[in-house]
Design an enzyme around this catalytic site. Sequence first.
Site, PDB file in Angstrom:
ATOM      1  N   SER A 114      -6.624   1.656  -3.473  1.00  0.00           N
ATOM      2  CA  SER A 114      -6.675   0.304  -2.932  1.00  0.00           C
ATOM      3  C   SER A 114      -8.123  -0.196  -2.979  1.00  0.00           C
ATOM      4  CB  SER A 114      -6.083   0.277  -1.516  1.00  0.00           C
ATOM      5  OG  SER A 114      -5.847  -1.042  -1.093  1.00  0.00           O
ATOM      6  N   GLU A 204      -1.992  -1.335  -9.981  1.00  0.00           N
ATOM      7  CA  GLU A 204      -1.017  -1.552  -8.911  1.00  0.00           C
ATOM      8  C   GLU A 204      -1.541  -2.647  -8.004  1.00  0.00           C
ATOM      9  OE1 GLU A 204      -1.317  -0.686  -5.344  1.00  0.00           O
ATOM     10  OE2 GLU A 204      -3.458  -0.375  -5.652  1.00  0.00           O
ATOM     11  N   HIS A 274       0.943   1.172  -3.390  1.00  0.00           N
ATOM     12  CA  HIS A 274       1.238   1.015  -1.972  1.00  0.00           C
ATOM     13  C   HIS A 274       2.745   1.118  -1.702  1.00  0.00           C
ATOM     14  CE1 HIS A 274      -2.738  -0.872  -2.250  1.00  0.00           C
ATOM     15  NE2 HIS A 274      -2.830  -0.808  -0.934  1.00  0.00           N
TER      16      HIS A 274
END
Length: 300
Positions: A114, A204, A274
Amino acid sequence: MSSWKIPPFLTPGDRVQVIAPSGALKEFSALEEGLEIWRSRGYQVELGSNWQTVYGYLAGTDSQRRQALLEAWENPDCKAILCTRGGYGSARLFEHWDWPSICKISPKWVIGFSDITGLLWRLATVGMSGLHAPVLTTLSAEPAWSIDRLFDCLEGRFLAPLQGQGWGGGQTTGWLLPANLTVATHLLGTPVQPALDGAILALEDVGEAPYRIDRLLTQWRLMGAFNGVRGVALGRFSRCQVPSGSSGWTVEEVLRDRLGDLNIPIVSELPFGHDGVNAVLPLRIQVRLDGDQGILEFVR
């Protein structure tokens, strides 16, 4: 590849250190569960100086977060650096900081995803590998096979291929560059961006409406950032639905529209990102991407 520094593999009993390079910690119980997984594997876990510091939405001032990172790097007993969570803030670490001086220190694993993309990408610019993998506050939510896979990677065991959905384009090999799409897009054209030639991107994202994913990928296209990229491996784009009351493309349709004409192998629906399984992806490791069979394979 010969100039890249791959950190030494870990052995149970090694000491690892916890830092918070991005957002302030909120998930205390999840953190403790993640710590217990590491301890159950035989590792000594040491909490860094800023693990519970709060400065607005950040885990301390930029100086405090840099200092925690440096302390972990400079500690000869620390064999890996575990990030507590993502959020926001990693990019702020690299203003007015002589990061390349860290190259003189023996490499060690940095583990996160992330917002930790900023840290992993900056590592890549100075020739160091790292792991796109669960942060401590998401680790306990992983299935057993994903947790085993993380420790297989860290301890030098073979990683099995990952299966997704092939879009065609044949096969290619290249070096793996994982990232959160939003974070990575904001790093393009900055000193934090590594060279992309020969890369297989693994992307992602979370919480972005489809039109925002379109905007991000269009920026890559306008900058020519896909030039030299050999393939794209797509993980989970969670909570990226069309806003209620709106019409338009789904995120899957946007991805196909913005990536499908690149004439390179593309595989989607791979198990990372996630809100679900987040299988470890080693930075700068050689991989083979099969766009026909939908396989991401790690080359020995």
